[in-house]
Design a protein around this motif. Structure first.
Motif, mmCIF file in Angstrom:
data_model
loop_
_atom_site.group_PDB
_atom_site.id
_atom_site.type_symbol
_atom_site.label_atom_id
_atom_site.label_comp_id
_atom_site.label_asym_id
_atom_site.label_seq_id
_atom_site.Cartn_x
_atom_site.Cartn_y
_atom_site.Cartn_z
ATOM 1 N N LEU A 30 -43.064 21.487 -31.320
ATOM 2 C CA LEU A 30 -43.633 21.478 -29.969
ATOM 3 C C LEU A 30 -43.633 22.869 -29.348
ATOM 4 C CD1 LEU A 30 -42.094 18.179 -28.537
ATOM 5 C CD2 LEU A 30 -44.529 18.638 -28.961
ATOM 6 N N ILE A 31 -42.556 23.627 -29.587
ATOM 7 C CA ILE A 31 -42.486 25.001 -29.085
ATOM 8 C C ILE A 31 -43.591 25.842 -29.718
ATOM 9 C CG2 ILE A 31 -41.080 27.112 -29.159
ATOM 10 C CD1 ILE A 31 -38.609 25.218 -28.875
ATOM 11 N N ALA A 32 -43.775 25.703 -31.022
ATOM 12 C CA ALA A 32 -44.832 26.448 -31.718
ATOM 13 C C ALA A 32 -46.211 26.039 -31.216
ATOM 14 C CB ALA A 32 -44.721 26.220 -33.226
ATOM 15 N N ASP A 33 -46.424 24.732 -31.034
ATOM 16 C CA ASP A 33 -47.724 24.241 -30.564
ATOM 17 C C ASP A 33 -48.049 24.751 -29.167
ATOM 18 O OD1 ASP A 33 -47.969 22.894 -32.937
ATOM 19 O OD2 ASP A 33 -47.457 20.909 -32.110
ATOM 20 N N ALA A 34 -47.015 24.986 -28.364
ATOM 21 C CA ALA A 34 -47.215 25.490 -27.002
ATOM 22 C C ALA A 34 -47.422 27.003 -26.976
ATOM 23 C CB ALA A 34 -46.024 25.110 -26.129
ATOM 24 N N GLY A 35 -47.316 27.641 -28.147
ATOM 25 C CA GLY A 35 -47.530 29.082 -28.220
ATOM 26 C C GLY A 35 -46.390 29.899 -27.616
ATOM 27 N N LEU A 36 -45.195 29.323 -27.568
ATOM 28 C CA LEU A 36 -44.056 30.009 -26.967
ATOM 29 C C LEU A 36 -43.265 30.796 -28.014
ATOM 30 C CD1 LEU A 36 -42.786 27.047 -24.759
ATOM 31 C CD2 LEU A 36 -44.036 29.065 -23.968
ATOM 32 N N ASP A 37 -42.794 31.970 -27.620
ATOM 33 C CA ASP A 37 -41.869 32.706 -28.480
ATOM 34 C C ASP A 37 -40.531 31.983 -28.449
ATOM 35 O OD1 ASP A 37 -43.721 34.711 -29.065
ATOM 36 O OD2 ASP A 37 -43.154 35.880 -27.292
ATOM 37 N N ARG A 38 -39.736 32.164 -29.484
ATOM 38 C CA ARG A 38 -38.433 31.502 -29.533
ATOM 39 C C ARG A 38 -37.376 32.503 -29.969
ATOM 40 N NH1 ARG A 38 -39.369 28.102 -35.166
ATOM 41 N NH2 ARG A 38 -39.315 29.966 -36.463
ATOM 42 N N LEU A 39 -36.169 32.249 -29.485
ATOM 43 C CA LEU A 39 -35.036 33.079 -29.860
ATOM 44 C C LEU A 39 -33.843 32.166 -30.073
ATOM 45 C CD1 LEU A 39 -34.464 36.111 -30.237
ATOM 46 C CD2 LEU A 39 -33.578 36.138 -27.910
ATOM 47 N N PHE A 40 -33.256 32.251 -31.257
ATOM 48 C CA PHE A 40 -32.085 31.448 -31.597
ATOM 49 C C PHE A 40 -30.843 32.273 -31.238
ATOM 50 C CE2 PHE A 40 -35.546 30.019 -34.190
ATOM 51 C CZ PHE A 40 -35.409 28.634 -34.216
ATOM 52 N N VAL A 41 -30.012 31.738 -30.354
ATOM 53 C CA VAL A 41 -28.863 32.488 -29.843
ATOM 54 C C VAL A 41 -27.585 31.715 -30.143
ATOM 55 C CG1 VAL A 41 -27.835 33.585 -27.828
ATOM 56 C CG2 VAL A 41 -30.324 33.443 -28.019
ATOM 57 N N SER A 42 -26.688 32.368 -30.881
ATOM 58 C CA SER A 42 -25.439 31.726 -31.280
ATOM 59 C C SER A 42 -24.247 32.534 -30.781
ATOM 60 C CB SER A 42 -25.365 31.623 -32.807
ATOM 61 O OG SER A 42 -24.074 31.209 -33.206
ATOM 62 N N ASN A 43 -23.209 31.844 -30.357
ATOM 63 C CA ASN A 43 -21.967 32.504 -29.989
ATOM 64 C C ASN A 43 -21.045 32.705 -31.191
ATOM 65 O OD1 ASN A 43 -22.289 33.245 -27.365
ATOM 66 N ND2 ASN A 43 -21.067 31.609 -26.485
ATOM 67 N N ASN A 44 -21.569 32.581 -32.392
ATOM 68 C CA ASN A 44 -20.788 32.858 -33.588
ATOM 69 C C ASN A 44 -20.791 34.369 -33.823
ATOM 70 O OD1 ASN A 44 -19.750 33.248 -36.149
ATOM 71 N ND2 ASN A 44 -20.822 31.520 -37.050
ATOM 72 N N PRO A 45 -19.632 35.033 -33.661
ATOM 73 C CA PRO A 45 -19.599 36.480 -33.847
ATOM 74 C C PRO A 45 -19.421 36.909 -35.300
ATOM 75 C CG PRO A 45 -17.478 35.724 -33.121
ATOM 76 C CD PRO A 45 -18.356 34.504 -33.191
ATOM 77 N N THR A 46 -19.125 35.972 -36.199
ATOM 78 C CA THR A 46 -18.755 36.340 -37.562
ATOM 79 C C THR A 46 -19.947 36.559 -38.478
ATOM 80 O OG1 THR A 46 -18.592 34.066 -38.384
ATOM 81 C CG2 THR A 46 -16.627 34.995 -37.339
ATOM 82 N N LYS A 47 -21.126 36.097 -38.064
ATOM 83 C CA LYS A 47 -22.298 36.191 -38.931
ATOM 84 C C LYS A 47 -23.397 37.003 -38.239
ATOM 85 C CE LYS A 47 -21.364 32.025 -41.525
ATOM 86 N NZ LYS A 47 -20.267 32.702 -42.149
ATOM 87 N N ALA A 48 -23.946 37.945 -38.980
ATOM 88 C CA ALA A 48 -25.058 38.749 -38.488
ATOM 89 C C ALA A 48 -26.357 37.942 -38.614
ATOM 90 C CB ALA A 48 -25.147 40.048 -39.287
ATOM 91 N N PRO A 49 -27.426 38.371 -37.933
ATOM 92 C CA PRO A 49 -28.689 37.623 -37.988
ATOM 93 C C PRO A 49 -29.193 37.258 -39.375
ATOM 94 C CG PRO A 49 -28.787 39.177 -36.189
ATOM 95 C CD PRO A 49 -27.479 39.442 -36.914
ATOM 96 N N PRO A 50 -29.091 38.136 -40.406
ATOM 97 C CA PRO A 50 -29.592 37.713 -41.727
ATOM 98 C C PRO A 50 -28.919 36.439 -42.254
ATOM 99 C CG PRO A 50 -29.240 40.077 -41.707
ATOM 100 C CD PRO A 50 -28.662 39.555 -40.423
ATOM 101 N N ALA A 51 -27.643 36.252 -41.930
ATOM 102 C CA ALA A 51 -26.947 35.039 -42.374
ATOM 103 C C ALA A 51 -27.527 33.804 -41.693
ATOM 104 C CB ALA A 51 -25.451 35.151 -42.081
ATOM 105 N N TYR A 52 -27.961 33.961 -40.447
ATOM 106 C CA TYR A 52 -28.574 32.835 -39.750
ATOM 107 C C TYR A 52 -29.976 32.555 -40.262
ATOM 108 C CZ TYR A 52 -25.059 31.323 -36.514
ATOM 109 O OH TYR A 52 -23.937 30.757 -35.994
ATOM 110 N N VAL A 53 -30.688 33.588 -40.672
ATOM 111 C CA VAL A 53 -32.003 33.379 -41.299
ATOM 112 C C VAL A 53 -31.822 32.512 -42.538
ATOM 113 C CG1 VAL A 53 -33.903 34.514 -42.509
ATOM 114 C CG2 VAL A 53 -33.031 35.490 -40.374
ATOM 115 N N ASP A 54 -30.821 32.846 -43.363
ATOM 116 C CA ASP A 54 -30.557 32.063 -44.575
ATOM 117 C C ASP A 54 -30.112 30.644 -44.224
ATOM 118 O OD1 ASP A 54 -31.163 34.298 -46.049
ATOM 119 O OD2 ASP A 54 -29.062 34.856 -46.408
#
Length: 198
Positions: A30-54
């Motif tokens: 639904l977010i994609a269909d609405a043409g909205l940008d998205r940002l995934f935000v985690s309070n996990n400090p132990t993993k850098a963004p590439p780990a979340y991509v995986d």
């Protein structure tokens, strides 16, 4: 009011462990269909963004590094801006230590040399860590910085203690509140999120 982007929590909202939360796929569609940008935000400090991509990829969600901000991202950015040359004493896990090292932040294992104490989740937290943090904070001019306030976090089988539990333990023996608490919903996190979304 027009919106151009959506900020999404990750753990317990999009996934639990590596499994998608029921309805998450439909919500992201639904977010994609609405043409909205998205940002995934985690309070996990132990993993850098590439780990979340995986991790999100294993759950079936295609995500780029630019779409991920973690408490580690926020902490690294904040410390690089405000404590560039200070010696950091970290009560935290290797995943966060690695992020600091990659940003050329200066770390010390000597509590007497600490110019800043950073407290975060540490699944190997030991009484000696608490003793060392207490020593480092005996000098009241040494700031105490928490990576995020989450006392409890969702894990695959059950909720478990998070960074906030460690931060509170360290703050308790120092008999003072943290000077700065990062992660969401802090102002440094908010600034990074809004800058990333434009």
């Amino acid at each position: 009011m027009d919106h151009s982007g959506v900020v999404l929590d990750v753990d317990g909202t999009v996934v639990r462990g590596d499994d998608p939360i029921p309805g998450a796929r439909e919500g992201l569609d639904l977010i994609a269909d609405a043409g909205l940008d998205r940002l995934f935000v985690s309070n996990n400090p132990t993993k850098a963004p590439p780990a979340y991509v995986d991790r999100l990829g294993r759950a079936g969600f295609g995500v780029t590094e630019a779409e991920v901000v973690t408490a580690g991202t926020v902490a690294t950015s904040y410390l690089a801006e405000h404590h560039t040359d200070d010696l950091l004493f970290l009560v935290g896990e290797d995943g966060l230590r690695d992020q600091f090292a990659e940003a050329d932040l200066r770390l010390t294992d000597d509590p007497a040399a600490a110019e800043v104490v950073v407290a975060s989740i540490d699944r190997d937290f030991h009484y000696d860590d608490l003793t060392d943090a207490h020593e480092a904070l005996a000098d009241e001019s040494v700031p105490l910085i928490g990576t995020d306030p989450d006392r409890v976090i969702p894990a695959p089988r059950r909720d478990i203690p998070g960074s906030g539990a460690i931060v509170n333990a360290v703050a308790g023996v120092a008999e003072r509140d943290p000077d700065t608490m990062l992660g969401k919903p802090s102002e440094p996190a908010r600034r990074i999120v809004l800058d990333r979304l434009g």
